[in-house]
Design a protein around this motif. Structure first.
Motif, PDB file in Angstrom:
ATOM      1  N   ASN A 138       1.064  -0.989  -0.173  1.00  0.00           N
ATOM      2  CA  ASN A 138       0.109  -0.073  -0.105  1.00  0.00           C
ATOM      3  C   ASN A 138       1.091   1.054   0.321  1.00  0.00           C
ATOM      4  N   VAL A 139       1.348   1.906  -0.869  1.00  0.00           N
ATOM      5  CA  VAL A 139       1.145   3.077  -1.325  1.00  0.00           C
ATOM      6  C   VAL A 139       0.775   4.244  -0.113  1.00  0.00           C
ATOM      7  N   SER A 140       0.084   4.453   0.942  1.00  0.00           N
ATOM      8  CA  SER A 140       0.201   5.146   1.665  1.00  0.00           C
ATOM      9  C   SER A 140       0.667   4.548   3.055  1.00  0.00           C
ATOM     10  N   ASP A 141       1.834   3.649   3.256  1.00  0.00           N
ATOM     11  CA  ASP A 141       2.160   3.001   3.947  1.00  0.00           C
ATOM     12  C   ASP A 141       3.772   3.769   3.176  1.00  0.00           C
TER      13      ASP A 141
ATOM     14  N   ASN B 189       6.553   9.618   5.518  1.00  0.00           N
ATOM     15  CA  ASN B 189       7.726  10.886   6.183  1.00  0.00           C
ATOM     16  C   ASN B 189       7.039  11.368   3.806  1.00  0.00           C
ATOM     17  N   VAL B 190       5.888  11.117   2.661  1.00  0.00           N
ATOM     18  CA  VAL B 190       5.615  11.793   2.049  1.00  0.00           C
ATOM     19  C   VAL B 190       4.904  13.406   1.970  1.00  0.00           C
ATOM     20  N   PRO B 191       5.498  14.185   1.936  1.00  0.00           N
ATOM     21  CA  PRO B 191       4.324  15.255   1.647  1.00  0.00           C
ATOM     22  C   PRO B 191       3.486  15.423   1.712  1.00  0.00           C
TER      23      PRO B 191
END
Length: 279
Positions: free
Chosen positions: A171-174, A177-179
């Motif tokens: 899951n990319v939401s995991d 630290n992604v702004p």
């Protein structure tokens, strides 16, 4: 080219006997672990830490760890029975889609498909996929694992791309630290796009080489023949720029094509004056 799977692909009532051949290969330089004193290759033995003795292959069973230290034992015969229940050498294309609908993150491994007889049916599928601009989606069992596959045309050859199932893609939401927002200015965006435009070109795969592997092979060959090794000049890392705009502008200046300045024509030298004029 080694055949690693034989069977058939079908779409509708058309059946195509095919063979699969690995389309890619690992080119990494592989080293053996040696004993430093005598340079003998090291043996890796299977030791049971409880019984403190070496275990033979026949004494090993498969276990799935359900909780820490607790395992469910699964026999080879049980797995074989399950495999035979779902494995079919005839693989049916279940859907046709546009290739650009699949994100590249799903792609895993590629296999060339050669006809094992049935050349006309092979050519029919190739032509149909080309003219429709579609790819086929199928399921296949390879090495005791069910795989999702894309069947497409690559340079007049049918190619099978093994792709990940959705639950195999994390899951990319995991990702930490992604702004949440792009905190950049319009000028920075325009400058970044200018840099992208300057570096944009046509993809040429032959342009890209594994330079590290080449250097490792050269090192091995030099040691093998006893030649002196050539010292490689190591480029100093570029100074880190904290100013985003300055970094973008520096990149553009570095990639900007050099314009040759026209050479100025030299003025003709003044002629020396002759005898003085008399009145």
């Amino acid at each position: 080219m080694h055949t690693m799977w034989k069977g058939s692909i079908s779409f509708g009532l058309v059946n195509i006997p095919i063979k699969l051949h690995a389309a890619t290969e690992d080119k990494d330089v592989k080293f053996r672990s040696l004993h430093n004193e005598c340079h003998t290759p090291i043996k890796y033995e299977k030791i049971c830490p409880t019984c403190e003795k070496e275990i033979e292959v026949k004494d090993i069973v498969k276990g799935y760890e359900v909780t820490k230290g607790k395992f469910v034992i699964v026999e080879d015969d049980e797995l074989k029975e399950l495999k035979e229940a779902v494995e079919e050498k005839a693989v049916e294309i279940i859907d046709f889609i546009k290739l650009n609908e699949i994100d590249p993150i799903y792609f895993n491994r590629s296999y060339y498909m050669s006809p094992d007889g049935g050349n006309k049916a092979y050519g029919l599928l190739r032509k149909a996929l080309t003219e429709s601009e579609k790819v086929g989606i199928a399921k296949i069992i390879i090495r005791s694992k069910e795989q999702l596959a894309v069947i497409r045309v690559y340079k007049d050859t049918l190619l099978m791309e093994i792709i990940h199932f959705p639950d195999e893609v994390r899951n990319v939401s995991d990702v930490p630290n992604v702004p949440a927002a792009d905190n950049v200015t319009k000028k920075e965006i325009d400058t970044a796009i200018l840099l992208i435009d300057q570096l944009t070109t046509t993809f040429d795969p032959d342009k890209y080489k594994d330079e590290y592997r080449t250097k490792v092979i050269e090192l091995i060959e030099a040691k093998q023949t006893g030649k002196d090794l050539v010292t490689v000049d190591v480029k100093k890392p570029a100074a880190q720029m904290t100013d985003l705009m300055a970094a973008l502008q520096a990149s553009i200046d570095r990639t900007k094509p050099k314009v040759k300045r026209p050479v100025k024509a030299k003025k003709p030298a003044a002629k020396a004056s002759g005898a003085t004029k008399t009145k």
